[in-house]
Scaffold this active site. Structure first.
Site, mmCIF file in Angstrom:
data_model
loop_
_atom_site.group_PDB
_atom_site.id
_atom_site.type_symbol
_atom_site.label_atom_id
_atom_site.label_comp_id
_atom_site.label_asym_id
_atom_site.label_seq_id
_atom_site.Cartn_x
_atom_site.Cartn_y
_atom_site.Cartn_z
ATOM 1 C CB THR A 49 18.527 -7.018 29.715
ATOM 2 O OG1 THR A 49 19.879 -6.581 29.550
ATOM 3 C CG2 THR A 49 17.766 -5.932 30.435
ATOM 4 C CG HIS A 52 19.752 -10.117 34.832
ATOM 5 N ND1 HIS A 52 20.142 -11.212 35.568
ATOM 6 C CD2 HIS A 52 20.815 -9.799 34.054
ATOM 7 C CE1 HIS A 52 21.390 -11.543 35.241
ATOM 8 N NE2 HIS A 52 21.810 -10.705 34.332
ATOM 9 C CB CYS A 106 12.250 12.224 22.419
ATOM 10 S SG CYS A 106 13.457 13.483 22.895
#
Ligand SMILES: [Zn+2]
Ligand SMILES: [Zn+2]
Length: 376
Positions: A49, A52, A106
């Site tokens: 990731t 990319h 969260c």
């Protein structure tokens, strides 16, 4: 005893896609919020990731440049916010301890609280996607110091687990652990095909063998990765270089008769989804993990119906899977040469080169040492 905090952190920063990273001094936040930690990054291993994203080819996520790449890391605690003296399973934490930590969910939304899938939290703060010119600045791994968000789960790394491997566990292996959890039981008579022989595929081969699969087929390349796949326990190898999807499907059918009971996709390659679905046996299960690119891959939906296929997506992971990954490493440390996966070691000044070598498949996994590679 109060220890003077560093005021700046050297970091390799992405200011424009497909451009070399820029070495910058990033401010260290003056205040560590309750629940937060400041860590000195020991090692950041590079994930696909990162590659990319820096190349500007990650269409599925929006990053806010400039960013500090890197989200697969191990750090030593330098400073602790109030109430941050225990990890996610209650282990006491102290300055100097090694930890891994997750992106921050969260904790107060339906994904977090009702579906119990914090990896799907829409308010999640992700390392390496956030603007490093805004507090808390240290939001990526290509940096001497990193800020652990107040609500990011964190775990003390067991002493038996080397920092390089622990770093690789904090994205690659925990993602694999989550995928196996999503898949469910592998029966002793089941054959598992693994698409991809990068770090995720290699970890998945190890995990599939230890989950009791009858046989594991590794589909990937280049040759040195297939060799490592064999050494990590793959029973059969199918190379992707110089072959096409149809010939690979025929090879896998020749090995299995009716097709693999389970196919797991870790390659991220365009076309891998339709290929994996095509080889799956009727009634089989297909776990899709590597597909984060923005491309399309046409399939006939009737294949899913007529095969009565179970198609399972698996995205990222939560702190439970970080624990599973560390435990997997601890339990297998004596039997598996994990060092072979870390193929190159770089300082921050060579981070651009490390990304390029990953992109060119010259490294299986490159490691960045923000304080230098000397003595490693
Ligand atoms: Zn990653
Ligand atoms: Zn949430």
């Amino acid at each position: 005893v109060s220890v003077a905090l560093p005021t700046e952190s050297r970091a390799a920063v992405l200011t424009a896609y497909a451009e070399p990273l820029e070495l910058r001094e990033i401010p260290v936040p003056r205040e560590i919020e309750p629940g937060a930690l400041l860590v000195e990054v020991e090692v950041t291993t590079i994930c696909g990731t990162d590659v990319h994203l820096c190349a500007g080819k990650l269409e599925t996520v929006n990053a806010e440049l400039p960013i500090i790449p890197g989200h697969e890391f191990v750090g030593r605690i330098v400073a602790m916010g109030a109430g941050a003296d225990r990890d996610a399973i209650g282990t006491p934490l102290a300055v100097g301890d090694r930890i891994v930590w997750e992106h921050e969910a969260c904790g107060a939304c339906p994904a977090c609280s009702v579906q119990l899938a914090p990896e799907l939290c829409p308010n999640r703060r992700y390392y390496m996607f956030m603007d490093c010119t805004k507090p808390p600045y240290l939001v990526g791994g290509f940096s001497q110091y990193c800020y652990v968000f107040p609500k990011s789960g964190r775990l003390r790394v067991p002493d038996e687990v080397d920092s390089d491997w622990a770093a690789a566990s904090s994205c690659a292996l925990r993602t694999v652990m989550h995928a196996f959890e999503r898949l469910g039981r592998i029966a002793p008579w089941e054959t598992v095909a693994i698409q991809g022989t990068g770090p995720l595929g290699l970890f998945a081969i190890l995990a599939a063998k230890r989950s009791g699969a009858r046989s594991v087929i590794a589909i990937g390349g280049p040759q040195e990765r297939l060799d490592l796949a064999r050494d990590y326990g793959a029973d059969e190898l199918v190379g992707v270089e110089g072959t096409d999807p149809e010939s690979r499907r025929e090879q896998v059918l020749a090995l299995t008769g009716t097709g693999p009971d389970v196919v797991m996709e870790f390659s991220g390659a365009p076309g891998a989804f339709s290929e994996g679905l095509g080889m799956l046996r009727r009634g089989g299960r297909y776990v899709v993990v590597g597909q984060v690119g923005g491309f399309e891959d046409p399939v006939r939906p009737s294949l899913i119906t007529t095969k009565q296929a179970t198609v399972i997506g698996s995205w990222s992971a939560s702190i439970a899977h970080y624990w599973q990954a560390l435990e997997f490493l601890r339990l297998t440390a004596a039997d598996v040469d994990y060092g072979r996966m870390i193929s190159g070691r770089f300082g921050l000044e060579d981070a651009t080169l490390a990304l390029q070598r990953m992109s060119d498949l010259l490294e299986i996994k490159a490691a960045i040492y923000p304080s230098g590679v000397t003595g490693r």
